[in-house]
Design an enzyme around this catalytic site. Sequence first.
Site, mmCIF file in Angstrom:
data_model
loop_
_atom_site.group_PDB
_atom_site.id
_atom_site.type_symbol
_atom_site.label_atom_id
_atom_site.label_comp_id
_atom_site.label_asym_id
_atom_site.label_seq_id
_atom_site.Cartn_x
_atom_site.Cartn_y
_atom_site.Cartn_z
ATOM 1 N N HIS A 154 0.813 -1.220 0.000
ATOM 2 C CA HIS A 154 0.000 0.000 0.000
ATOM 3 C C HIS A 154 0.848 1.274 0.000
ATOM 4 O O HIS A 154 0.307 2.366 -0.163
ATOM 5 C CB HIS A 154 -0.922 0.034 1.218
ATOM 6 C CG HIS A 154 -1.971 -1.028 1.222
ATOM 7 N ND1 HIS A 154 -2.902 -1.158 0.212
ATOM 8 C CD2 HIS A 154 -2.246 -2.031 2.112
ATOM 9 C CE1 HIS A 154 -3.700 -2.186 0.480
ATOM 10 N NE2 HIS A 154 -3.318 -2.732 1.614
ATOM 11 N N ASP A 274 -4.500 -12.924 3.980
ATOM 12 C CA ASP A 274 -5.775 -12.392 4.458
ATOM 13 C C ASP A 274 -6.939 -12.745 3.537
ATOM 14 O O ASP A 274 -8.067 -12.282 3.755
ATOM 15 C CB ASP A 274 -5.698 -10.875 4.666
ATOM 16 C CG ASP A 274 -5.052 -10.129 3.521
ATOM 17 O OD1 ASP A 274 -4.667 -10.774 2.531
ATOM 18 O OD2 ASP A 274 -4.943 -8.896 3.609
#
Length: 329
Positions: A154, A274
Amino acid sequence: MRCFWDERQRGHAPAAEFYNGALHPAAEHGGRVDAILAAIGPTEVPRDHGMAPLLAVHSSEYLQFLETAHGDWRAAGREGDAFPYTFPVVRRRPLDLARIDARLGQHSFDTATPIGERTWDASYWGAQAALSALDAVLGGERSAFAFTRPPGHHAGRDYLGGYSYLNNAAIAAEAALAAGVRQVAILDVDYHHGNGTQDIFYERRDVAFASIHADPTMDYPYFWGHADDGGEASLNLPLPRGTTWAEYEPALVEAIEWLSGFSPELLIVSYGADTFVDDPISHFALETRDYAPMARRIAALGLPNLVVMEGGYAVEALGANVAAFLSGF
């Protein structure tokens, strides 16, 4: 598979993150470290490649900010981790931002990614782990794993967010190009879109980027990762909440086939666990048994590959999920 990790990466220890109007215990905590290390076995200490590979990706202003932010926070009389609270609607580069609060907002895009006393040190050595794993692959290893923590995908050229401070996949890709690799492919299989990686290479064709992730109309990071959000060489494949391996596998095949069209010489995989069914902050439904077939699909591309660790927060299953994925190579 050779695995790289530095104990200084434990130093990043956020106590909390802010979302939904309140502070919550940090999802990216040290328990992830113990779970993964217990599952993957022996690791190697990375070599220090210095600042040059980081400066090839991130701005010098941003790196200096990241290194000094917590000290400036404490000098301003604050306790604990440094949090931003004000963000420019249009990102600008003011000539002088004296207050640490302003600089935090200038270089952040969320309130879930605080800077602690040792965040810089941990992030720096995470990047060195990625670079050392790259060395192994360029030196002849078919695959290598960089346990990069904090995550990285990110983080953009001059901003942090999503628990990410330095973009390890991008740093490795740029270093590979500098070493003579002509074309790099990055495959991001974290639950969340790798917005920082896409931004860094948005106008480039020497790094092809494909991401399979949650539909950003529903999930973080919201403003990136839509199907029509593509740069010179980027492919976004958003999937709905509840996606199982049966729905995920066709998207993976599509991403791999698309990347192969660029004739890459190296594959970098941003792996996030995830996507697991019980992940506390994500909403796909993959099982532990799905990660080895996922990796075998990726390995069938036939390229030297570097795996860098991104997210994954179901700590009780995290080690098994990472080990299952690595076993597929």
